[in-house]
Write an enzyme that holds these catalytic residues in place. Structure first.
Site, PDB file in Angstrom:
ATOM      1  N   ASP A   1       0.808  -1.216   0.000  1.00 18.88           N
ATOM      2  CA  ASP A   1       0.000   0.000   0.000  1.00 18.88           C
ATOM      3  C   ASP A   1       0.843   1.269   0.000  1.00 18.88           C
ATOM      4  OD1 ASP A   1       0.857  -0.597   2.587  1.00 18.88           O
ATOM      5  OD2 ASP A   1      -1.139  -1.139   3.279  1.00 18.88           O
TER       6      ASP A   1
ATOM      7  N   ASN B   1      -7.741  -3.315  14.245  1.00 20.01           N
ATOM      8  CA  ASN B   1      -9.140  -3.615  13.899  1.00 20.01           C
ATOM      9  C   ASN B   1      -9.257  -4.803  12.939  1.00 20.01           C
ATOM     10  OD1 ASN B   1      -8.159  -2.556  11.532  1.00 20.01           O
ATOM     11  ND2 ASN B   1      -9.685  -0.930  11.316  1.00 20.01           N
TER      12      ASN B   1
ATOM     13  N   HIS C   1      -7.497  -5.166  10.119  1.00 13.07           N
ATOM     14  CA  HIS C   1      -7.245  -4.897   8.703  1.00 13.07           C
ATOM     15  C   HIS C   1      -5.975  -5.595   8.232  1.00 13.07           C
ATOM     16  CE1 HIS C   1      -4.948  -0.831   9.494  1.00 13.07           C
ATOM     17  NE2 HIS C   1      -4.079  -1.779   9.285  1.00 13.07           N
TER      18      HIS C   1
ATOM     19  N   GLU D   1      -9.900  -2.148   5.231  1.00 13.40           N
ATOM     20  CA  GLU D   1     -10.573  -1.915   6.500  1.00 13.40           C
ATOM     21  C   GLU D   1     -11.793  -2.839   6.595  1.00 13.40           C
ATOM     22  OE1 GLU D   1      -9.053  -0.260   8.592  1.00 13.40           O
ATOM     23  OE2 GLU D   1      -8.028   1.453   7.692  1.00 13.40           O
TER      24      GLU D   1
HETATM   25  C1  F6R Z   1       1.421  -1.722   6.096  1.00  9.64           C
HETATM   26  C2  F6R Z   1       0.066  -2.257   6.166  1.00  9.64           C
HETATM   27  C3  F6R Z   1      -0.729  -2.280   7.428  1.00  9.64           C
HETATM   28  C4  F6R Z   1       0.087  -2.660   8.655  1.00  9.64           C
HETATM   29  C5  F6R Z   1      -0.806  -2.670   9.889  1.00  9.64           C
HETATM   30  C6  F6R Z   1      -0.001  -2.914  11.146  1.00  9.64           C
HETATM   31  O1  F6R Z   1       1.918  -1.793   4.786  1.00  9.64           O
HETATM   32  O2  F6R Z   1      -0.429  -2.672   5.171  1.00  9.64           O
HETATM   33  O3  F6R Z   1      -1.783  -3.208   7.283  1.00  9.64           O
HETATM   34  O4  F6R Z   1       0.674  -3.898   8.475  1.00  9.64           O
HETATM   35  O5  F6R Z   1      -1.477  -1.446  10.006  1.00  9.64           O
HETATM   36  O6  F6R Z   1       0.858  -1.835  11.365  1.00  9.64           O
HETATM   37  P1  F6R Z   1       1.991  -1.891  12.466  1.00  9.64           P
HETATM   38  O7  F6R Z   1       2.952  -2.924  12.043  1.00  9.64           O
HETATM   39  O8  F6R Z   1       2.620  -0.515  12.436  1.00  9.64           O
HETATM   40  O9  F6R Z   1       1.331  -2.205  13.759  1.00  9.64           O
END
Ligand code: F6R
Length: 240
Positions: free
Chosen positions: A67, A135, A137, A142
């Protein structure tokens, strides 16, 4: 889904490193699906150390990232393109031409989604690394994203904006939209490696492993993947 519970973040990162480096050694031109965020930083550190110490080569590796923020150019310090250069690519011999990510500053978002979908359709991930949102995701899919969705633009959930604000100077600077691979692009990977650390991921880990398979918890789709490994430290695995 195979679940590995580790003592702490360090052990989670080491086990993830072992799987990643095995993929690269077995297939020196593998396609690695990569993630940003805090969770993979320990793994990326180990990949860089190993490159320095043992010379494991990434020169024929291709990478596809999950992303990117809409509106941030790849040169912006908060873009995920910068994150990847700073936290991984600069410490390896990977050819930056072989590293793919959505273009946050593309003038036409719809065309950019089409372009990245095409890139992905020619580059099936040998392994796709994922973190988990608190959450549930995966990438920026989401809750209530349809499982059949491919690359698209999302409006980030309030909780995601709050979680990500720590990486920005002000919460107002966090972009409100992002490009993301959809669940369908992620599920096409040959192997999926999910990492989770810390108590704030415990509900998401439970939902991913044992919860009902439902679009209200995007990570639950991973239960349908034939080769998915989740490595969680004991705090993240507390509800299993
Ligand atoms: C990042 C991504 C997100 C993260 C998720 C966890 O490229 O796609 O889904 O993997 O938000 O983030 P952290 O590792 O910062 O807790």
């Amino acid at each position: 889904m195979k679940v590995i519970i580790t003592e702490d973040y360090e052990e989670m990162s080491r086990k993830a490193f072992e799987i990643m480096v095995e993929t690269v050694k077995n297939k020196p031109d593998a396609v690695l699906g990569l993630a940003t965020g805090t969770t993979p930083l320990g793994l990326y550190g180990k990949m860089k150390e190993d490159f320095k110490a043992n010379g494991t080569s990434y020169k024929n590796i291709k990478t596809v990232n999950l992303d990117e923020y809409v509106g941030l150019d790849g040169s912006d310090k908060n873009s995920y393109a910068s994150f990847m250069r700073e936290n991984l690519f600069n410490g390896l011999d990977v050819d930056l031409k072989n590293t793919y990510i959505e273009n946050g500053s593309a003038p036409d978002a719809e065309k950019e989604c089409e372009r990245y979908n095409e890139v992905l359709s020619g580059l099936q991930q040998d392994i796709q690394l994922l973190g988990l949102g608190s959450n549930g995701h995966i990438a920026f899919n989401e809750p209530f994203t349809l499982f059949g969705t491919e690359v698209h633009v999302v409006k980030l959930a309030e909780s995601t904006i709050r979680d990500n604000a720590r990486l920005f100077d002000n919460i107002e600077d966090v972009p409100v939209k992002a490009y993301t691979m959809g669940p369908k692009n992620i599920m096409r990977a040959k192997k999926i490696l999910v990492l989770a650390s810390g108590a704030n991921k415990a509900d998401a880990v439970y939902g991913a492993v044992k919860g009902e398979i439902t679009e209200s918890l995007p990570a639950s789709i991973l239960q349908l993947h034939p080769d998915c490994i989740l490595i969680a430290d004991k705090e993240a695995a507390a509800r299993l």
